[in-house]
Design an enzyme around this catalytic site. Structure first.
Site, mmCIF file in Angstrom:
data_model
loop_
_atom_site.group_PDB
_atom_site.id
_atom_site.type_symbol
_atom_site.label_atom_id
_atom_site.label_comp_id
_atom_site.label_asym_id
_atom_site.label_seq_id
_atom_site.Cartn_x
_atom_site.Cartn_y
_atom_site.Cartn_z
ATOM 1 N N PRO A 94 -29.062 77.137 26.727
ATOM 2 C CA PRO A 94 -28.993 78.377 25.350
ATOM 3 C C PRO A 94 -29.234 78.233 24.470
ATOM 4 O O PRO A 94 -29.265 78.861 23.137
ATOM 5 C CB PRO A 94 -27.679 78.213 25.168
ATOM 6 C CG PRO A 94 -27.116 77.101 25.456
ATOM 7 C CD PRO A 94 -27.447 77.015 26.707
ATOM 8 N N CYS A 95 -30.407 77.345 24.294
ATOM 9 C CA CYS A 95 -31.426 77.284 23.050
ATOM 10 C C CYS A 95 -32.240 77.957 22.747
ATOM 11 O O CYS A 95 -32.805 78.699 23.131
ATOM 12 C CB CYS A 95 -32.021 76.053 23.170
ATOM 13 S SG CYS A 95 -32.974 74.728 21.654
#
Length: 230
Positions: free
Chosen positions: A179-180
């Site tokens: 999810p960065c």
């Protein structure tokens, strides 16, 4: 009421559930190619004082088939042309269901979960794949069944694009899309919306907009009618 200009693109756990319910309802009413997403509540911990019900969205046992070796040469060119057209943004290509069943081939099943990340404060797509006998597929096997554009990206950054870790609720190894950066591109997505929706509307559209991008990585494309219905 939150000002979008000062919003960082992330969600609280409460906001995630609001967005998850709205997304699941719209999916069920407008996307008939796949089963509905189901909200799975998680057991409450007595030592955590949380008034909101924790949980995640689940869509399981989505069936695809693995081509036999002798069939690959016959289908590769067709599949590549269709996927590259889709990845290039060709709006004439409509593919409501990429994960489809082909007869007379080994079937593979995929489970997908949309889970809230307390660390990144955004939704995260978790997945696992397995054969009809329950044998799990490894990442290199899953990679072969991803759309061409996803497979190429994965080959460049395998351990940052898709990673394996313990499912936060099931406590078993699952793969997840990292999810960065999600908060940043979600903020830009809504700030570029000429309609400038209120934050309450943003919550209802958040998972739909997020999944319209993330879902394509694993071949789950949202029908245009769902996006147009926004």
């Amino acid at each position: 009421m939150m000002d979008l200009l000062h919003w960082d693109g992330t969600l609280s756990a409460k906001d995630f559930r609001i967005g998850a319910v709205a997304f699941a309802q719209k999916w069920e009413s407008l996307n008939f190619a796949f089963p509905p997403w189901v909200w799975v509540p998680c057991p409450k911990h007595p030592w955590l004082a949380s008034p909101e019900e924790e949980g995640y969205l689940s869509m399981e046992k989505i069936c695809i088939s693995r081509l036999n070796e002798e069939d690959i040469d016959q289908t590769t060119q067709i599949d590549t042309d269709e996927e590259e057209a889709s990845c290039s943004g060709n709006k004439d290509v409509i593919d409501d269901a990429t994960l489809v069943q082909r007869n007379h081939h080994e079937l593979h099943y995929y489970d997908f979960h949309i889970v809230y990340s307390n660390t990144f404060r955004v939704p995260v797509l978790y997945l696992r794949a397995y054969c009809s006998d329950g044998q799990p597929l490894q990442l290199d096997e899953i990679e072969k069944e991803l759309p061409t554009c996803s497979s190429k990206e994965l080959s460049k950054s395998k351990w940052t694009f898709i990673t394996q870790e313990e499912h936060p609720h099931l406590k078993r190894p699952w793969y997840k899309l990292h999810p960065c950066g999600t908060g940043e591109w979600m903020k830009l997505l809504f700030l570029n919306d000429t309609a400038q929706p209120k934050f309450e509307v943003v919550l209802e559209l958040y998972l739909l907009s997020w999944f319209s991008v993330v879902g394509q990585v694993v071949g789950l494309r949202i029908p245009f009618k769902m996006l147009n219905d926004r």
